[in-house]
Structures are given as structure tokens and as C-alpha cells.
Design a protein around this motif. Sequence first.
Motif, PDB file in Angstrom:
ATOM      1  N   PHE A 273       0.782  -1.244   0.000  1.00 22.82           N
ATOM      2  CA  PHE A 273       0.000   0.000   0.000  1.00 22.82           C
ATOM      3  C   PHE A 273       0.813   1.294   0.000  1.00 22.82           C
ATOM      4  O   PHE A 273       0.293   2.333  -0.411  1.00 22.82           O
ATOM      5  CB  PHE A 273      -0.964   0.011   1.195  1.00 22.82           C
ATOM      6  CG  PHE A 273      -1.849  -1.203   1.240  1.00 22.82           C
ATOM      7  CD1 PHE A 273      -2.539  -1.602   0.096  1.00 22.82           C
ATOM      8  CD2 PHE A 273      -1.976  -1.959   2.391  1.00 22.82           C
ATOM      9  CE1 PHE A 273      -3.361  -2.724   0.117  1.00 22.82           C
ATOM     10  CE2 PHE A 273      -2.786  -3.086   2.419  1.00 22.82           C
ATOM     11  CZ  PHE A 273      -3.481  -3.467   1.285  1.00 22.82           C
ATOM     12  N   THR A 276       0.997   4.434  -2.389  1.00 25.01           N
ATOM     13  CA  THR A 276      -0.314   4.175  -3.012  1.00 25.01           C
ATOM     14  C   THR A 276      -0.254   2.949  -3.940  1.00 25.01           C
ATOM     15  O   THR A 276      -1.007   2.856  -4.906  1.00 25.01           O
ATOM     16  CB  THR A 276      -0.824   5.437  -3.764  1.00 25.01           C
ATOM     17  OG1 THR A 276      -0.449   6.605  -3.004  1.00 25.01           O
ATOM     18  CG2 THR A 276      -2.337   5.470  -3.904  1.00 25.01           C
ATOM     19  N   GLY A 277       0.659   2.024  -3.633  1.00 27.32           N
ATOM     20  CA  GLY A 277       0.777   0.811  -4.456  1.00 27.32           C
ATOM     21  C   GLY A 277       1.351   1.068  -5.834  1.00 27.32           C
ATOM     22  O   GLY A 277       1.356   0.185  -6.685  1.00 27.32           O
ATOM     23  N   ALA A 304      -4.676  -2.058   7.591  1.00 32.14           N
ATOM     24  CA  ALA A 304      -4.947  -1.301   6.359  1.00 32.14           C
ATOM     25  C   ALA A 304      -6.057  -0.272   6.608  1.00 32.14           C
ATOM     26  O   ALA A 304      -6.003   0.855   6.106  1.00 32.14           O
ATOM     27  CB  ALA A 304      -5.334  -2.248   5.224  1.00 32.14           C
ATOM     28  N   ILE A 319      -0.844   7.473   3.143  1.00 33.80           N
ATOM     29  CA  ILE A 319      -1.130   7.118   1.747  1.00 33.80           C
ATOM     30  C   ILE A 319      -1.669   8.353   1.031  1.00 33.80           C
ATOM     31  O   ILE A 319      -2.712   8.897   1.419  1.00 33.80           O
ATOM     32  CB  ILE A 319      -2.209   6.004   1.648  1.00 33.80           C
ATOM     33  CG1 ILE A 319      -1.890   4.811   2.546  1.00 33.80           C
ATOM     34  CG2 ILE A 319      -2.421   5.579   0.191  1.00 33.80           C
ATOM     35  CD1 ILE A 319      -0.901   3.835   2.019  1.00 33.80           C
ATOM     36  N   HIS A 359      -9.111   4.305  -0.642  1.00 36.27           N
ATOM     37  CA  HIS A 359      -8.613   3.506   0.471  1.00 36.27           C
ATOM     38  C   HIS A 359      -7.982   2.225  -0.060  1.00 36.27           C
ATOM     39  O   HIS A 359      -8.409   1.706  -1.093  1.00 36.27           O
ATOM     40  CB  HIS A 359      -9.760   3.180   1.427  1.00 36.27           C
ATOM     41  CG  HIS A 359     -10.239   4.380   2.173  1.00 36.27           C
ATOM     42  ND1 HIS A 359      -9.689   4.776   3.384  1.00 36.27           N
ATOM     43  CD2 HIS A 359     -11.166   5.309   1.864  1.00 36.27           C
ATOM     44  CE1 HIS A 359     -10.274   5.886   3.785  1.00 36.27           C
ATOM     45  NE2 HIS A 359     -11.182   6.246   2.886  1.00 36.27           N
ATOM     46  N   PRO A 360      -7.000   1.687   0.656  1.00 37.50           N
ATOM     47  CA  PRO A 360      -6.395   0.423   0.239  1.00 37.50           C
ATOM     48  C   PRO A 360      -7.437  -0.691   0.250  1.00 37.50           C
ATOM     49  O   PRO A 360      -8.390  -0.645   1.034  1.00 37.50           O
ATOM     50  CB  PRO A 360      -5.346   0.147   1.316  1.00 37.50           C
ATOM     51  CG  PRO A 360      -5.188   1.392   2.082  1.00 37.50           C
ATOM     52  CD  PRO A 360      -6.406   2.220   1.891  1.00 37.50           C
ATOM     53  N   PRO A 380      -3.349   0.695  -4.758  1.00 36.15           N
ATOM     54  CA  PRO A 380      -3.240   0.180  -3.385  1.00 36.15           C
ATOM     55  C   PRO A 380      -4.143  -1.031  -3.154  1.00 36.15           C
ATOM     56  O   PRO A 380      -5.114  -0.957  -2.394  1.00 36.15           O
ATOM     57  CB  PRO A 380      -3.671   1.387  -2.549  1.00 36.15           C
ATOM     58  CG  PRO A 380      -4.645   2.107  -3.422  1.00 36.15           C
ATOM     59  CD  PRO A 380      -4.174   1.910  -4.833  1.00 36.15           C
TER      60      PRO A 380
END
Length: 474
Positions: A273, A276-277, A304, A319, A359-360, A380
Amino acid sequence: MDFAHYIGGEWVGDSDVTTNTSPANRDDVIGTYARGDAARVDQAVSAALAAQPDWASASPQLRHDVLERAGALIVERKDELGRLLAREEGKTIAEAVGETVRASQVFKFFAGEALRNTGDAVASVRPGIDVMIEREAVGVIGLITPWNFPIAIPAWKLAPALAYGNAVVMKPAELTPGCAWELAKILDEAGCPAGIFNLVMGPGSKVGARIVEHEDIAAVSFTGSVATGRQVAVDCAARGKKVQLEMGGKNPMVVVDDADLDVAVGASLNGAFFSTGQRCTASSRLIVTAGIHDAFLDKLTAAAADLVIGDPLDAKTQIGPVVDQGQLDQNLEYLALAATEGCDVRGGGLGNGNGFFMHPAIFAGASNQMRVSREEIFGPMASVIKVADYDEALAVANDTEFGLSSGICTTSLKIATDFRRNAKAGMVMVNLPTAGVDYHVPFGGRKGSSYGPREQGSYAREFYTTVKTSYIAP
Ligand code: ADP
């Protein structure tokens, strides 16, 4: 403010421009950046061609000093550059300042490498003849860079290119020209001779494509998507150019029963994550053995959900936003696909604010055959794949078209050693996230992830030099 290309030591504007806005706040305009075309690339290549021979034959002390000064200027300005990076790309300020410091370290490392470009001297099999093997500059090198590490990736291509006596034409991603423009300014201030570094901003279809096809560009180093990378490779091969590609990943993080749960959750949370991945080394497949699976999934889901999503310039944020609307739309499509494919989707809703926040998401109950576990998402999101034991975990980890980074969390030396030996990846991480690498050692992968010689560390020399073997009869 308007930002121009940097060609032949001059700032060259264009009537066509790209407006660079922050993904965290669409009203935050960073500046307008010149948008070049094939003719601008041609102009830059002419400047580079004219300047490169003197640069290559100059004392390596000159190249050392320019790179050393550039490294020093970057670190001096790390807070301001980090802020710009966080604004234009959206990663958190801590990550952005860290990336800026990394760029400085890369320049300083290659300042030293400029002085260490050693060769070999061997006896010929023919009596009385000496054989020397030396590494020379390749010539003019084209660099095509992505948006996700907008200062570190340009730095790790640029610094070795310059250290070994090449001239460069660089095209940054259209979403993040700001950091690349600052690098041009810094190289100018550092005393880089006119024409040695050229920045041409603009679209891949025009500027990137011309870099690939220009007959006087001898080599192309590309980082970006698999689809574009493969085309770049074909086009370079057709013209006999040297090419180096860094592309995608679908990196596995294996968690086995004997893992330290906190270490496994921490490494997975970070790998999946953070940023932001949006890292090619992100852990997007969490492959977990049956005995620890439920405890791992519960703890990861809770961790998470606690991640702070928001303004990248706020020190509390963990994030930042997704980079743009196109990437966000694609992420949301994958989120919907995960549910359609039968995953238990945890998290993933849109965030608040005038930016591309989400959101993740965890795709529990995923299989390795689902599209969400096979295609690189670059957001994410991570699949959690339950397996019976370590042997199945290793097989699943390797069952992918990619091979960049492979991680495992275990307290068993036997399992860690077996994984290190058998993971089909360019990088292996034990009890560490799949993302997060050093700058003085090789970076790169296998299979669909990379093509050509490795980047970074002294291994970078393979791509940025060409070998000459001389036979001398006195
Ligand atoms: P991403 O999804 O990371 O933006 P891309 O592969 O589209 O990946 O972009 C990576 C870099 O390649 C960018 O600088 C982009 O402008 C450039 N690029 C895109 N299309 C081409 C092309 N046809 N030829 C050369 N470079 C390209």
C-alpha cells in the motif's frame, strides 16, 4: 510559471504546453511545461552529438565533479524538491524527501564510478602482443522515464550515462515534468557542459517515439508499462540500438506458518500500500500458508483500515492520492472485477477531498488464476491467496509472467534459503517488503519485468558503456 525544455545548454520554450496539477488537489497548479515534438528531439540530438566527444575524452575528474556537485545541490534542496515531488506525484512528503535524498546519493555514487572505469590488460595467445579491454561511452543515449519515481529514476539513468561519457536526451513522463526540469536546472548549475544533458518534455507518442527511432541515438533506457516497453524493444532492435527496459511486476510476498506475524503484516502493509501501491516492486500477491492465514488476514485488514489517507504534504498522511483520473478509474474497475471474480473485498472506497483518493483494498479469498492476481494493477490493492504449505507457496509465487521482486516472511533459515535459491525473480527479500532497495547494487528482474542489463550500482556500466578490445604489437 512556464517551464521550458533544456537543449544545448539553453532554455527552449514551446507554444504547446502541459498544465501540471497536483493529484491531491486538482486546483493546485504547479506550472505549465513545454510540450515538445519530434523536431525538438532532433534539435536535442544534434546538440548532444556535437558535445559528446569532448565530454567522453575529457578527464574523468570533470565528470566526477559535475556529478558530485549535482548530488550536493539536490541534497541541499531536498525539502523544496521533496515538496514539489509530493505535489506533482502525490506520494507522502516523507517518501518524497526520501526519494530526493536517494537521487542525490545516486549522483554521488556515480561521481565515484566515473573515476573507476577500469579495464583489463591480458597477454595475447600470440607472443609479444598485448591485449587491452576498455569500456568506452556508447554515444547519445535516450532516457524515457515514468511518473512514479520522478526524481530517483531519472537520476539512476542519468548519472551513469553521464559518468561514462555519454550525452543524454531525456523525456520524463507527461504527468511529472517538474522534478525532471529541476534536475536540468541543477545540472546546469553544476557545470554540465552545454549539450551533454538535454531535456525534452512531451507525449510518449511524439517525443518518446522519436527518441526510439532517431538514428543518432545509440541506446535507449526505458522504464514504464509492459505494453510500451515491448514496443520500444522491438523498435530499438529493428534499428540495432542497445535497449534496457524496466517494466511491471506482480510481486509475491509469501508468509509461512512460522513467520513473525507482526513482521509479516508490517512488510505486507508497506509493500502493498505505501506509495499508493504505485511501485513496480509493490507486493500485489500475498501468498499465505493455511496455519497463519486467518490471523494474518485479520491483522492486515485492521492495519490497512487504520492507514491515514490524505494530503501528501501533511506529515500524518501515510497514503497519498492515486496519480490521476485514468489510474483511479482503472483501479475502480479492478476493485469491481475482484468482487466479480469471487473475492471478499475489504476496503477500497473512495477517499474525501478534491483529489484522486482511495482507500487500500484487500482481495481476500483470491486465487492465483484470477485476473486480479495476474495483471499488474499499480494501485493500493493486493490479493491474499491461501495455500497449503511452503512448497505450494513457492510454486504460486513463481506462477506469473513477471519476475521483479519476491519476498518471504519466515523464521526458518532452511525455508528462507530455499526461497532465495528458487524464487524466479531479480530480487529476493527475506522478512522485508518487496519494495525498498539500495542504490549501490543491481536493480532489475526477469521474465516480463525487465529486459537487458541491470540498472544501478556498478552493474549499470554494462548498459552505459561499450567494450573495445585492442591488440598491440610493440
Ligand atoms: P505508465 O503507465 O507508467 O505511464 P507508459 O509506458 O505509458 O507507462 O509510460 C512510460 C514512459 O514512456 C512515459 O515517459 C511515456 O510518455 C513514454 N511513452 C509512452 N508511449 C511511448 C511510445 N510509443 N514510445 C516511447 N515512449 C513512450
